[in-house]
Design a protein around this motif. Structure first.
Motif, PDB file in Angstrom:
ATOM      1  N   MET A   1       5.431  60.090  36.876  1.00 14.76           N
ATOM      2  CA  MET A   1       5.066  59.935  35.450  1.00 14.76           C
ATOM      3  C   MET A   1       3.678  60.749  35.370  1.00 14.76           C
ATOM      4  O   MET A   1       2.819  60.685  35.869  1.00 14.76           O
ATOM      5  CB  MET A   1       4.823  58.727  34.841  1.00 14.76           C
ATOM      6  CG  MET A   1       4.753  58.469  33.364  1.00 14.76           C
ATOM      7  SD  MET A   1       4.528  56.875  32.615  1.00 14.76           S
ATOM      8  CE  MET A   1       6.105  56.334  33.038  1.00 14.76           C
ATOM      9  N   SER A   2       3.929  61.608  34.198  1.00 12.47           N
ATOM     10  CA  SER A   2       2.474  62.417  34.110  1.00 12.47           C
ATOM     11  C   SER A   2       1.518  61.677  33.267  1.00 12.47           C
ATOM     12  O   SER A   2       1.841  60.460  32.858  1.00 12.47           O
ATOM     13  CB  SER A   2       2.935  63.458  32.879  1.00 12.47           C
ATOM     14  OG  SER A   2       3.845  64.295  33.551  1.00 12.47           O
ATOM     15  N   HIS A   3       0.439  61.951  33.933  1.00 12.24           N
ATOM     16  CA  HIS A   3      -0.779  61.265  33.094  1.00 12.24           C
ATOM     17  C   HIS A   3      -0.882  61.534  31.435  1.00 12.24           C
ATOM     18  O   HIS A   3      -0.306  62.823  31.340  1.00 12.24           O
ATOM     19  CB  HIS A   3      -2.176  61.598  33.660  1.00 12.24           C
ATOM     20  CG  HIS A   3      -2.224  61.179  35.326  1.00 12.24           C
ATOM     21  ND1 HIS A   3      -2.100  59.977  35.531  1.00 12.24           N
ATOM     22  CD2 HIS A   3      -1.986  61.836  36.356  1.00 12.24           C
ATOM     23  CE1 HIS A   3      -2.204  59.427  37.050  1.00 12.24           C
ATOM     24  NE2 HIS A   3      -2.159  60.953  37.316  1.00 12.24           N
ATOM     25  N   LYS A   4      -1.383  60.827  30.922  1.00  9.64           N
ATOM     26  CA  LYS A   4      -1.550  60.916  29.372  1.00  9.64           C
ATOM     27  C   LYS A   4      -2.853  61.301  28.810  1.00  9.64           C
ATOM     28  O   LYS A   4      -3.858  61.184  29.306  1.00  9.64           O
ATOM     29  CB  LYS A   4      -1.076  59.516  28.893  1.00  9.64           C
ATOM     30  CG  LYS A   4       0.178  59.025  28.494  1.00  9.64           C
ATOM     31  CD  LYS A   4       0.749  58.026  27.757  1.00  9.64           C
ATOM     32  CE  LYS A   4       2.055  58.013  27.460  1.00  9.64           C
ATOM     33  NZ  LYS A   4       2.766  58.999  26.686  1.00  9.64           N
ATOM     34  N   ILE A   5      -2.916  61.954  27.656  1.00  7.64           N
ATOM     35  CA  ILE A   5      -4.029  62.316  26.929  1.00  7.64           C
ATOM     36  C   ILE A   5      -4.211  61.126  25.912  1.00  7.64           C
ATOM     37  O   ILE A   5      -3.100  61.115  25.132  1.00  7.64           O
ATOM     38  CB  ILE A   5      -3.975  63.568  26.333  1.00  7.64           C
ATOM     39  CG1 ILE A   5      -3.868  64.671  27.414  1.00  7.64           C
ATOM     40  CG2 ILE A   5      -5.204  63.721  25.362  1.00  7.64           C
ATOM     41  CD1 ILE A   5      -3.648  65.905  26.667  1.00  7.64           C
ATOM     42  N   ILE A   6      -5.328  60.286  25.853  1.00  9.73           N
ATOM     43  CA  ILE A   6      -5.305  59.199  24.968  1.00  9.73           C
ATOM     44  C   ILE A   6      -6.391  59.645  23.898  1.00  9.73           C
ATOM     45  O   ILE A   6      -7.492  59.544  24.175  1.00  9.73           O
ATOM     46  CB  ILE A   6      -5.764  57.743  25.568  1.00  9.73           C
ATOM     47  CG1 ILE A   6      -4.540  57.414  26.563  1.00  9.73           C
ATOM     48  CG2 ILE A   6      -5.647  56.869  24.613  1.00  9.73           C
ATOM     49  CD1 ILE A   6      -4.888  56.387  27.560  1.00  9.73           C
ATOM     50  N   VAL A   7      -5.932  59.820  22.594  1.00 14.32           N
ATOM     51  CA  VAL A   7      -7.015  60.396  21.736  1.00 14.32           C
ATOM     52  C   VAL A   7      -7.319  59.053  20.957  1.00 14.32           C
ATOM     53  O   VAL A   7      -6.571  58.439  20.291  1.00 14.32           O
ATOM     54  CB  VAL A   7      -6.263  61.362  20.810  1.00 14.32           C
ATOM     55  CG1 VAL A   7      -7.489  61.830  19.750  1.00 14.32           C
ATOM     56  CG2 VAL A   7      -5.524  62.505  21.592  1.00 14.32           C
ATOM     57  N   VAL A   8      -8.777  58.824  20.781  1.00 17.41           N
ATOM     58  CA  VAL A   8      -9.398  57.597  20.328  1.00 17.41           C
ATOM     59  C   VAL A   8     -10.028  57.860  19.234  1.00 17.41           C
ATOM     60  O   VAL A   8     -11.006  58.613  19.454  1.00 17.41           O
ATOM     61  CB  VAL A   8      -9.927  56.855  21.344  1.00 17.41           C
ATOM     62  CG1 VAL A   8     -10.685  55.422  20.657  1.00 17.41           C
ATOM     63  CG2 VAL A   8      -9.094  56.434  22.700  1.00 17.41           C
ATOM     64  N   GLY A   9      -9.636  57.345  17.919  1.00 15.22           N
ATOM     65  CA  GLY A   9     -10.779  57.587  16.797  1.00 15.22           C
ATOM     66  C   GLY A   9     -11.860  56.628  16.976  1.00 15.22           C
ATOM     67  O   GLY A   9     -11.435  55.438  16.717  1.00 15.22           O
ATOM     68  N   ILE A  10     -13.051  56.995  16.853  1.00 16.84           N
ATOM     69  CA  ILE A  10     -14.240  56.057  17.102  1.00 16.84           C
ATOM     70  C   ILE A  10     -14.783  55.709  15.948  1.00 16.84           C
ATOM     71  O   ILE A  10     -16.015  55.042  15.771  1.00 16.84           O
ATOM     72  CB  ILE A  10     -15.262  56.967  18.078  1.00 16.84           C
ATOM     73  CG1 ILE A  10     -15.751  57.893  17.461  1.00 16.84           C
ATOM     74  CG2 ILE A  10     -14.702  56.921  19.583  1.00 16.84           C
ATOM     75  CD1 ILE A  10     -16.865  58.532  18.036  1.00 16.84           C
ATOM     76  N   GLY A  11     -14.150  55.977  14.716  1.00 16.22           N
ATOM     77  CA  GLY A  11     -14.690  55.616  13.598  1.00 16.22           C
ATOM     78  C   GLY A  11     -15.925  56.267  12.898  1.00 16.22           C
ATOM     79  O   GLY A  11     -15.767  57.359  13.394  1.00 16.22           O
ATOM     80  N   PRO A  12     -16.399  56.010  11.855  1.00 13.25           N
ATOM     81  CA  PRO A  12     -17.314  56.532  11.316  1.00 13.25           C
ATOM     82  C   PRO A  12     -18.727  56.632  11.698  1.00 13.25           C
ATOM     83  O   PRO A  12     -19.488  57.595  11.497  1.00 13.25           O
ATOM     84  CB  PRO A  12     -17.662  55.691   9.820  1.00 13.25           C
ATOM     85  CG  PRO A  12     -17.198  54.344  10.138  1.00 13.25           C
ATOM     86  CD  PRO A  12     -16.079  54.416  11.152  1.00 13.25           C
ATOM     87  N   GLY A  13     -19.184  55.721  12.729  1.00 11.33           N
ATOM     88  CA  GLY A  13     -20.318  55.884  13.285  1.00 11.33           C
ATOM     89  C   GLY A  13     -20.758  54.582  14.051  1.00 11.33           C
ATOM     90  O   GLY A  13     -20.820  54.677  15.341  1.00 11.33           O
ATOM     91  N   ASP A  14     -20.919  53.517  13.267  1.00 14.83           N
ATOM     92  CA  ASP A  14     -21.495  52.382  13.834  1.00 14.83           C
ATOM     93  C   ASP A  14     -20.357  51.571  14.801  1.00 14.83           C
ATOM     94  O   ASP A  14     -19.398  51.681  14.137  1.00 14.83           O
ATOM     95  CB  ASP A  14     -21.745  51.590  12.744  1.00 14.83           C
ATOM     96  CG  ASP A  14     -22.429  50.176  13.163  1.00 14.83           C
ATOM     97  OD1 ASP A  14     -21.943  49.329  14.129  1.00 14.83           O
ATOM     98  OD2 ASP A  14     -23.508  49.536  12.569  1.00 14.83           O
ATOM     99  N   SER A  15     -20.768  51.193  15.836  1.00 16.99           N
ATOM    100  CA  SER A  15     -19.622  50.808  16.813  1.00 16.99           C
ATOM    101  C   SER A  15     -19.085  49.526  16.210  1.00 16.99           C
ATOM    102  O   SER A  15     -18.003  49.000  16.831  1.00 16.99           O
ATOM    103  CB  SER A  15     -20.375  50.367  18.130  1.00 16.99           C
ATOM    104  OG  SER A  15     -21.352  49.505  17.966  1.00 16.99           O
ATOM    105  N   ALA A  16     -19.587  48.822  15.265  1.00 18.47           N
ATOM    106  CA  ALA A  16     -18.809  47.718  14.634  1.00 18.47           C
ATOM    107  C   ALA A  16     -17.544  48.121  14.130  1.00 18.47           C
ATOM    108  O   ALA A  16     -16.761  47.145  13.729  1.00 18.47           O
ATOM    109  CB  ALA A  16     -19.787  47.053  13.467  1.00 18.47           C
TER     110      ALA A  16
END
Length: 213
Positions: A1-16
């Motif tokens: 199986m091909s490896h994936k590109i996982i696109v992650v939205g990290i939000g507006p800034g604060d890790s909360a």
């Protein structure tokens, strides 16, 4: 199986405001791609890194090579679906190879701060781009949400809006550093914004009515 590109939205800034699934995906990543701020905030020992800069073809080449050995996690600010590297990834890789984990966009955060529904808002971007002229026109009850940059700021955008039929008395909210401790939301009229030093690198919301939210 091909490896994936996982696109992650990290939000507006604060890790909360980072979704738990996004956080777990980043923590488990062996190959991380992201802007310098994202890598500084979320990278970890053992992860191979590539910083997103002006050389987008170089980043895409790195991802293509890295996929031969593992999944690649690509961190983008806000939500991947709104003006992010996702467009370039879709043009360069099979869509079936791309997985997207959504994030909270700065526009979504701005509307939330104002307790203002955004289902009928026109969402635009002045961040390194130009909206279509028709999108700037004032219509009854119109609400615009706009990303801004240093050149396109509250002053220049106010002037553009008045040239497209907006009233100097319409309301403008200028939102900067959203989610951070020094977050600032300034309410003014479009006329006041046109006569005040511009504020950029944030979100502007304008409302074509006299009600204040």
């Amino acid at each position: 199986m091909s490896h994936k590109i996982i696109v992650v939205g990290i939000g507006p800034g604060d890790s909360a405001y980072l979704l738990p699934k996004a956080q777990k995906t980043i923590e488990n990543a062996r190959i991380l791609v992201g802007g310098k701020r994202a890598l500084a905030d979320f990278s970890h020992s053992g992860a191979r890194e590539c910083a997103i800069g002006a050389d987008i073809p170089g980043v895409l080449s790195f991802i293509r090579d890295a996929l031969a050995t593992d999944d690649v996690v690509v961190m983008v600010s806000g939500d991947p679906g709104y003006y992010s590297l996702l467009d370039a990834l879709r043009r360069s890789f099979p869509i079936g190879q791309i997985e997207v984990i959504p994030g909270i966009s700065s526009l979504q955060m701005a509307f939330a701060r104002l307790a203002l529904p955004w289902h009928a808002a026109r969402l635009l971007s002045f961040h390194g781009r130009e909206p279509h002229e028709a999108e700037l026109l004032r219509t009854e009850g119109a609400v615009l949400g706009m990303l801004t940059d240093g050149r396109n700021n509250s002053q220049t955008i106010a002037a553009r809006l008045m040239a497209h039929g907006w009233s100097s008395d319409d309301t403008m909210y200028v939102c900067t550093r959203l989610s951070y401790a020094d977050e600032q939301i300034t309410e003014m009229t479009i006329g006041q914004a046109a006569d005040t030093d511009g504020i950029g690198h944030g979100v502007i919301i304008v409302c074509a009515h006299e009600e204040k939210y």
